[in-house]
Design an enzyme around this catalytic site. Sequence first.
Site, PDB file in Angstrom:
ATOM      1  N   GLU A 116      -0.736  -8.798   4.948  1.00 17.90           N
ATOM      2  CA  GLU A 116      -0.635  -8.912   6.417  1.00 17.90           C
ATOM      3  C   GLU A 116      -2.006  -8.853   7.091  1.00 17.90           C
ATOM      4  OE1 GLU A 116      -0.174  -6.204   4.778  1.00 17.90           O
ATOM      5  OE2 GLU A 116      -0.881  -4.471   5.917  1.00 17.90           O
TER       6      GLU A 116
ATOM      7  N   HIS B 248      -3.224  -5.887   0.965  1.00 23.75           N
ATOM      8  CA  HIS B 248      -2.562  -6.076   2.262  1.00 23.75           C
ATOM      9  C   HIS B 248      -2.472  -7.549   2.650  1.00 23.75           C
ATOM     10  CE1 HIS B 248      -2.484  -1.858   3.785  1.00 23.75           C
ATOM     11  NE2 HIS B 248      -3.484  -1.694   2.939  1.00 23.75           N
TER      12      HIS B 248
ATOM     13  N   CYS C 213       0.847  -1.202   0.000  1.00 20.90           N
ATOM     14  CA  CYS C 213       0.000   0.000   0.000  1.00 20.90           C
ATOM     15  C   CYS C 213       0.884   1.254   0.000  1.00 20.90           C
ATOM     16  CB  CYS C 213      -0.954  -0.064   1.183  1.00 20.90           C
ATOM     17  SG  CYS C 213      -2.405   0.974   0.985  1.00 20.90           S
TER      18      CYS C 213
END
Lengths: 77, 228
Positions: free
Chosen positions: B204, B202, B86
């Site tokens: 994560e 993302h 990002c």
Amino acid sequence: MTTVRVTVTLKPSLLDSAGRTVAGSLVKLGFDEVKDVRIGKVIRLQLETYDEARVRAMCDKLLANPVIEDYTIEVEP
Amino acid sequence: MRVAVVRFPGSNCDQDALHSLRDDLGIAADYAWHEDRDLSGFDAVFLPGGFSYGDYLRCGAIASRAPILDEVRRFAREGRPVIGVCNGFQVLCEAGLLPGALMRNLSEKFVCKTVWLQAGNRTSLWMRGVPDRPISIPIAHGEGRYLCDQDTLKRLQDDDRVAFRYVDREGRRTPEANPNGSIDDIAGILNEGGNVLGMMPHPERATSELLGGTDGRTILSALSAVRA
């Protein structure tokens, strides 16, 4: 002291989505003559000494992204 | 393997990244500060999402000139794993470590939802664990429209450097599946060496069933496979 105005604009070939939205809004307000809007940035620098090559370096190193933006440098009277 | 999660003023996915790596994947990770000049003791770099320096000037522009970037450049050059997610992807582009730029979403809206991605490259250290089926990963960005000139795009395609493209659940590329108007439906790209990955989605945020999915593990587990 010299005041320098750097104007940063998106390259003409690139779609300015924010400008397009603003153009649409202006037309909705009755300004039918608006056919296109491009939004840029004005950066005003106060310089102790003015050297155009150094201002150009500032633009190339940080103020503008050469991948997507053009810039112009003007010395304010 | 020890991963440096770099914090800039305005980073806001740094804790997610650290938690995901440490607690979900069991990978050693610690924070590094943007003013640090030495990342010895680390083997990989994670540039997290957020709004570094308030996104002033351009997204990632100020962060990409921070002192720690010299070390990130060194890692990139030495073939060590570097990932920018990002805002981290924006930083990598602004730093010139990846080509192109990320522009305002075509819709002019911040988009926060889960998307489907299809892996392109299959050989990079980041991509070896990613399955052939579409994977499901969240996005949350207002400026994620990847853009580059035609020559760069051709080079990315010819050199097999497109990491991920936005697709639908069945793996089809459709206008609706592309959430931001990215050229060629690009969601992530690799550098020439394949060790630097930049992506808007993302991973994560997708490493635990409790949080809705684990497809992010297929990307980040690459870090546990790399030996220091």
